[in-house]
Scaffold this motif. Sequence first.
Motif, PDB file in Angstrom:
ATOM      1  N   HIS A 235      43.721  61.121  31.039  1.00 43.43           N
ATOM      2  CA  HIS A 235      44.896  61.730  30.399  1.00 43.43           C
ATOM      3  C   HIS A 235      45.050  63.203  30.766  1.00 43.43           C
ATOM      4  CE1 HIS A 235      41.798  62.712  27.277  1.00 43.43           C
ATOM      5  NE2 HIS A 235      42.523  63.812  27.130  1.00 43.43           N
ATOM      6  N   HIS A 236      43.986  63.818  31.261  1.00 39.81           N
ATOM      7  CA  HIS A 236      44.048  65.200  31.733  1.00 39.81           C
ATOM      8  C   HIS A 236      44.458  65.263  33.197  1.00 39.81           C
ATOM      9  CE1 HIS A 236      42.325  68.793  33.698  1.00 39.81           C
ATOM     10  NE2 HIS A 236      42.542  69.411  32.556  1.00 39.81           N
ATOM     11  N   ASP A 237      43.862  64.406  34.019  1.00 37.42           N
ATOM     12  CA  ASP A 237      44.097  64.464  35.465  1.00 37.42           C
ATOM     13  C   ASP A 237      45.450  63.895  35.876  1.00 37.42           C
ATOM     14  OD1 ASP A 237      41.602  65.561  35.712  1.00 37.42           O
ATOM     15  OD2 ASP A 237      40.641  63.758  36.518  1.00 37.42           O
ATOM     16  N   ALA A 238      45.923  62.894  35.151  1.00 35.19           N
ATOM     17  CA  ALA A 238      47.188  62.231  35.504  1.00 35.19           C
ATOM     18  C   ALA A 238      48.026  62.031  34.244  1.00 35.19           C
ATOM     19  CB  ALA A 238      46.907  60.902  36.197  1.00 35.19           C
ATOM     20  N   PRO A 239      48.449  63.117  33.590  1.00 36.68           N
ATOM     21  CA  PRO A 239      49.088  63.002  32.269  1.00 36.68           C
ATOM     22  C   PRO A 239      50.371  62.173  32.256  1.00 36.68           C
ATOM     23  CG  PRO A 239      49.307  65.230  33.144  1.00 36.68           C
ATOM     24  CD  PRO A 239      48.323  64.530  34.008  1.00 36.68           C
ATOM     25  N   ALA A 240      51.229  62.368  33.243  1.00 35.87           N
ATOM     26  CA  ALA A 240      52.503  61.642  33.245  1.00 35.87           C
ATOM     27  C   ALA A 240      52.293  60.152  33.472  1.00 35.87           C
ATOM     28  CB  ALA A 240      53.430  62.224  34.310  1.00 35.87           C
ATOM     29  N   ARG A 241      51.434  59.812  34.431  1.00 30.39           N
ATOM     30  CA  ARG A 241      51.181  58.391  34.721  1.00 30.39           C
ATOM     31  C   ARG A 241      50.399  57.735  33.594  1.00 30.39           C
ATOM     32  NH1 ARG A 241      48.274  59.017  40.163  1.00 30.39           N
ATOM     33  NH2 ARG A 241      47.996  61.120  39.314  1.00 30.39           N
ATOM     34  N   PHE A 242      49.511  58.495  32.968  1.00 31.53           N
ATOM     35  CA  PHE A 242      48.778  57.968  31.816  1.00 31.53           C
ATOM     36  C   PHE A 242      49.743  57.652  30.682  1.00 31.53           C
ATOM     37  CE2 PHE A 242      46.445  58.397  27.825  1.00 31.53           C
ATOM     38  CZ  PHE A 242      45.301  57.631  28.065  1.00 31.53           C
ATOM     39  N   ALA A 243      50.626  58.600  30.364  1.00 29.00           N
ATOM     40  CA  ALA A 243      51.590  58.395  29.281  1.00 29.00           C
ATOM     41  C   ALA A 243      52.505  57.206  29.584  1.00 29.00           C
ATOM     42  CB  ALA A 243      52.409  59.659  29.057  1.00 29.00           C
ATOM     43  N   ALA A 244      52.907  57.081  30.846  1.00 30.10           N
ATOM     44  CA  ALA A 244      53.778  55.969  31.224  1.00 30.10           C
ATOM     45  C   ALA A 244      53.071  54.630  31.055  1.00 30.10           C
ATOM     46  CB  ALA A 244      54.243  56.142  32.667  1.00 30.10           C
ATOM     47  N   ALA A 245      51.791  54.577  31.431  1.00 29.14           N
ATOM     48  CA  ALA A 245      51.028  53.337  31.280  1.00 29.14           C
ATOM     49  C   ALA A 245      50.877  52.963  29.815  1.00 29.14           C
ATOM     50  CB  ALA A 245      49.652  53.490  31.930  1.00 29.14           C
ATOM     51  N   VAL A 246      50.617  53.955  28.976  1.00 28.69           N
ATOM     52  CA  VAL A 246      50.483  53.704  27.541  1.00 28.69           C
ATOM     53  C   VAL A 246      51.805  53.218  26.957  1.00 28.69           C
ATOM     54  CG1 VAL A 246      50.106  54.816  25.296  1.00 28.69           C
ATOM     55  CG2 VAL A 246      48.581  55.323  27.219  1.00 28.69           C
ATOM     56  N   GLU A 247      52.884  53.907  27.306  1.00 31.38           N
ATOM     57  CA  GLU A 247      54.190  53.530  26.763  1.00 31.38           C
ATOM     58  C   GLU A 247      54.614  52.142  27.228  1.00 31.38           C
ATOM     59  OE1 GLU A 247      58.544  55.481  25.894  1.00 31.38           O
ATOM     60  OE2 GLU A 247      57.332  56.328  27.515  1.00 31.38           O
ATOM     61  N   ASP A 248      54.395  51.848  28.502  1.00 26.47           N
ATOM     62  CA  ASP A 248      54.755  50.510  29.026  1.00 26.47           C
ATOM     63  C   ASP A 248      53.978  49.431  28.281  1.00 26.47           C
ATOM     64  OD1 ASP A 248      56.459  51.653  30.827  1.00 26.47           O
ATOM     65  OD2 ASP A 248      55.126  51.439  32.568  1.00 26.47           O
ATOM     66  N   PHE A 249      52.706  49.650  28.065  1.00 26.72           N
ATOM     67  CA  PHE A 249      51.881  48.657  27.383  1.00 26.72           C
ATOM     68  C   PHE A 249      52.330  48.465  25.938  1.00 26.72           C
ATOM     69  CE2 PHE A 249      48.078  48.068  24.618  1.00 26.72           C
ATOM     70  CZ  PHE A 249      47.788  46.753  24.958  1.00 26.72           C
ATOM     71  N   LEU A 250      52.554  49.546  25.231  1.00 22.89           N
ATOM     72  CA  LEU A 250      52.942  49.435  23.819  1.00 22.89           C
ATOM     73  C   LEU A 250      54.345  48.889  23.662  1.00 22.89           C
ATOM     74  CD1 LEU A 250      51.421  52.746  22.383  1.00 22.89           C
ATOM     75  CD2 LEU A 250      50.534  50.414  22.182  1.00 22.89           C
ATOM     76  N   THR A 251      55.183  49.132  24.642  1.00 15.24           N
ATOM     77  CA  THR A 251      56.550  48.611  24.599  1.00 15.24           C
ATOM     78  C   THR A 251      56.560  47.106  24.858  1.00 15.24           C
ATOM     79  OG1 THR A 251      57.429  50.721  25.355  1.00 15.24           O
ATOM     80  CG2 THR A 251      58.855  48.819  25.549  1.00 15.24           C
ATOM     81  N   ASP A 252      55.687  46.661  25.775  1.00 11.89           N
ATOM     82  CA  ASP A 252      55.591  45.228  26.088  1.00 11.89           C
ATOM     83  C   ASP A 252      54.932  44.457  24.959  1.00 11.89           C
ATOM     84  OD1 ASP A 252      56.754  45.702  28.496  1.00 11.89           O
ATOM     85  OD2 ASP A 252      54.879  45.661  29.646  1.00 11.89           O
ATOM     86  N   ASP A 253      54.014  45.155  24.229  1.00 10.14           N
ATOM     87  CA  ASP A 253      53.223  44.474  23.199  1.00 10.14           C
ATOM     88  C   ASP A 253      54.132  43.903  22.099  1.00 10.14           C
ATOM     89  OD1 ASP A 253      50.963  43.782  21.539  1.00 10.14           O
ATOM     90  OD2 ASP A 253      51.482  45.553  20.359  1.00 10.14           O
TER      91      ASP A 253
END
Length: 253
Positions: A235-253
């Motif tokens: 979440h520090h090294d790739a903040p935008a891609r990390f946030a996108a992965a989290v949001e995509d997962f929670l949105t699909d859930d």
Amino acid sequence: MREFFVAGGRKLSYLDTGGPGTPLLALHGHYNEASTFAPLAEALAPRFRVIALDQRGHGESDRARRYGRDDYVADVAALHGHLGFGPVAVLGHSLGGVNAYQYAARRPDRVRALIVEDIGAVVDSDWSFTLRLPRRAPSRQELVTALGPTASYVECSFRRTAGGWGFSFDIEHTVASQKALNGDHWQDWTAVACPTLLIRGTRSDELTAAHAGEMISRRAGQARLVELSAGHVVHHDAPARFAAAVEDFLTDD
């Protein structure tokens, strides 16, 4: 907003972005505190409301006599009960990742989705790095210099005291916590029943590709893996891609 509550006679602190968004409980790793998730909270708002706990011995939360597995999980349960939410999504990095999947395993009625960031089902932490950390420095810049490239990963935990600059965690308490974290936690990982996202940094020195693959295979159909170009603190090294992965997962859930 920073809030406090009492659990087991101990004061614990958490940061709550507030608002009507879907709650996401966030649990940091060693050397960090709740504020490490501030960029994630901003990226996910207003759709998600991030509540990040200063885990025992970290940040503005009280120090503790014990840092065992059951102790950390009890703190997560206490925060959840204090907030009064029904089942929620829980995200955890490293130490927080084990705490998150153990909470999900032991309280399946309370966790609807799980995100684990760069930690395995078997942990073998080397705490020698912790013992090498500078305990105090005369100035913030001197602390940054002493830490070198590590500084950017732990700066959220910097604190100024009468004796100079140090951290919001104690070295000895962190070592005790790391020792208690080590072990085989496969039973908890495989007991998790909710949809799970495992995020791994491809340059991680903590979670290997092989171990991550085994974690997914042992939860066939229930867990998915996302690998991002990052080290252990994704979440520090790739903040935008990390946030996108989290949001995509929670949105699909």
